[in-house]
Scaffold this active site. Structure first.
Site, PDB file in Angstrom:
ATOM      1  N   CYS A  95       0.826  -1.387  -0.095  1.00  0.00           N
ATOM      2  CA  CYS A  95      -0.006  -0.021  -0.048  1.00  0.00           C
ATOM      3  C   CYS A  95       0.913   1.175   0.130  1.00  0.00           C
ATOM      4  O   CYS A  95       1.695   1.507   0.984  1.00  0.00           O
ATOM      5  CB  CYS A  95      -0.845  -0.058   1.360  1.00  0.00           C
ATOM      6  N   HIS A  96       0.986   2.183  -1.182  1.00  0.00           N
ATOM      7  CA  HIS A  96       1.853   3.096  -0.939  1.00  0.00           C
ATOM      8  C   HIS A  96       1.081   4.366  -1.970  1.00  0.00           C
ATOM      9  O   HIS A  96       1.800   5.483  -2.027  1.00  0.00           O
ATOM     10  CB  HIS A  96       3.302   2.852  -1.577  1.00  0.00           C
ATOM     11  N   ARG A  97       0.055   4.257  -2.882  1.00  0.00           N
ATOM     12  CA  ARG A  97      -0.414   5.254  -3.521  1.00  0.00           C
ATOM     13  C   ARG A  97      -0.588   6.369  -2.926  1.00  0.00           C
ATOM     14  O   ARG A  97      -1.027   6.281  -1.700  1.00  0.00           O
ATOM     15  CB  ARG A  97      -1.545   4.482  -4.237  1.00  0.00           C
TER      16      ARG A  97
END
Ligand code: UDP
Length: 360
Positions: free
Chosen positions: A206-208
């Site tokens: 998860c990094h957006r």
């Protein structure tokens, strides 16, 4: 033919790895690394593991606002292009490095060849969407990964410049995903120390920008992960490490293993061995599909519609109940449905470059 390839971010290193090896059999490639991803775990490790040729230029540009980063990259890439005078520019995907290189080359009348052309979210709040649209519209050769990409290009009147080549991420998965076994993987924990991969686990990334801007979204994602029936391995992108560590302590998380990013060989092995995958990554949702693993994508838009067939990938909002409900949906896998090509996209990309050169 002399080709300048510009890469800057993790998923581009993976795609360039497979294409570079084929391209260099008969053409000269000058590799430019913008520096957008620079940590060892996000960059050099990929060059080592995937045997990517050492970049001819490393521009060392990262950070700042989107405009600052893109502008500084354009200025530096223009200098490289003026010095190298290539026959064409090759770029991948949708990052600021992609757009900066495409703009610099197009203004110098150097043909731009764009791999992953036609990917669309139809959401202009998604920063990568602007990069995709602008790059496609100034490219001379649009190398689409899927039939839906070709359709998008037709809709935007770009069909004449588009060729369906397949997805080099699929090539990479076919070549590299069985190099490691789960026992070979040693996770470097964010809390310090190392850990092996649990026998049964879920794989989370998860990094957006959409999911990392506020605590509430990651809290909801963590809340869902805490309720799963096996540990969740989360290699955390540098962008999200501080927040993830702080929330993990505040929420006293017990089921989530926070680790440094892993290399591609480890990541692909984890995809093959995970129970299910939760992600906001464009690459990981496709790899889940390649491996036949159920995926839940925490984004408000579809990037790769092919992955959604048979509930193989479902969108969820950053809401614990929604994520758990989507994870519980049964998937139907049709093994003869292969929308990402035949594992030879790299060869088709090089053939398309050759054809463009012949026709100019
Ligand atoms: N990946 C990796 N290590 C990790 C997490 C992901 O090698 O710790 C790989 C993953 O398998 C996929 C790619 O990185 O091939 C996806 O990159 P990312 O999520 O950064 O970008 P996106 O695909 O969303 O553009």
């Amino acid at each position: 033919m002399k080709v300048v390839t510009v890469v800057g971010a993790r998923p581009q290193f993976i795609k360039a790895a497979v294409v570079s090896h084929v391209l260099r059999r008969k053409h000269q490639e000058i590799l430019v690394h913008t520096g957008q991803h620079f940590d060892y775990n996000m960059s050099e490790k990929f060059f080592e593991e995937l045997d990517i040729p050492k970049p001819d230029y490393n521009l060392g540009i990262s950070g700042g606002t989107h405009a600052e980063m893109t502008g500084r990259m354009m200025m530096a890439i223009e200098k490289v292009l003026l010095a190298e005078k290539p026959d064409c520019l090759l770029v991948y995907g949708d990052t600021n490095s992609t757009l900066a290189a495409a703009l610099a080359a197009a203004k110098l009348h150097i043909p731009v060849c764009h791999v992953e052309a036609g990917a669309r979210t139809h959401s202009c709040t998604n920063p990568e969407e602007l990069n995709r649209i602008c790059t496609d519209h100034i490219s001379s050769l649009l190398l689409a990964s899927t039939a839906s990409g070709m359709e998008e290009m037709e809709k935007e009147n770009l069909g004449e410049r588009a060729v369906l080549v397949g997805d080099p991420m699929y090539d990479a998965f076919v070549i590299y995903s069985r190099k490691y076994k789960p026992g070979d993987i040693s996770l470097r924990l964010l809390s310090g120390g190392e850990s092996s991969i649990p026998d049964a686990f879920y794989y989370l990334t998860c990094h957006r920008e959409e999911n990392t801007g506020r605590d509430a979204d990651l809290q909801e994602i963590f809340k869902a992960m805490e309720q799963l029936d096996a540990p969740v391995v989360y290699p955390v992108h540098p962008r999200n490490q501080e927040r993830a560590k702080r929330l993990a302590a505040e929420m006293q998380l017990k089921n989530i293993v926070l680790a440094e990013p892993v290399g591609y060989l480890e990541s692909a092995c984890m995809v093959l061995n995970a129970k299910k995958i939760v992600t906001d990554s464009g690459g990981l949702q496709r790899e889940a599909f390649f491996a036949g693993k159920k995926c839940v994508t925490i984004l408000p838009f579809v990037v790769w519609p092919e992955t959604m067939a048979g509930n193989r990938n479902n969108l969820a909002s950053p809401d614990a109940e929604d994520i758990l409900a989507k994870l519980a949906l049964e998937q139907v896998v049709e093994s003869d449905y292969l929308p990402f090509g035949d594992g030879h996209a790299a060869e088709k990309i090089v053939d398309a470059l050759d054809e463009m050169a012949e026709n100019r």
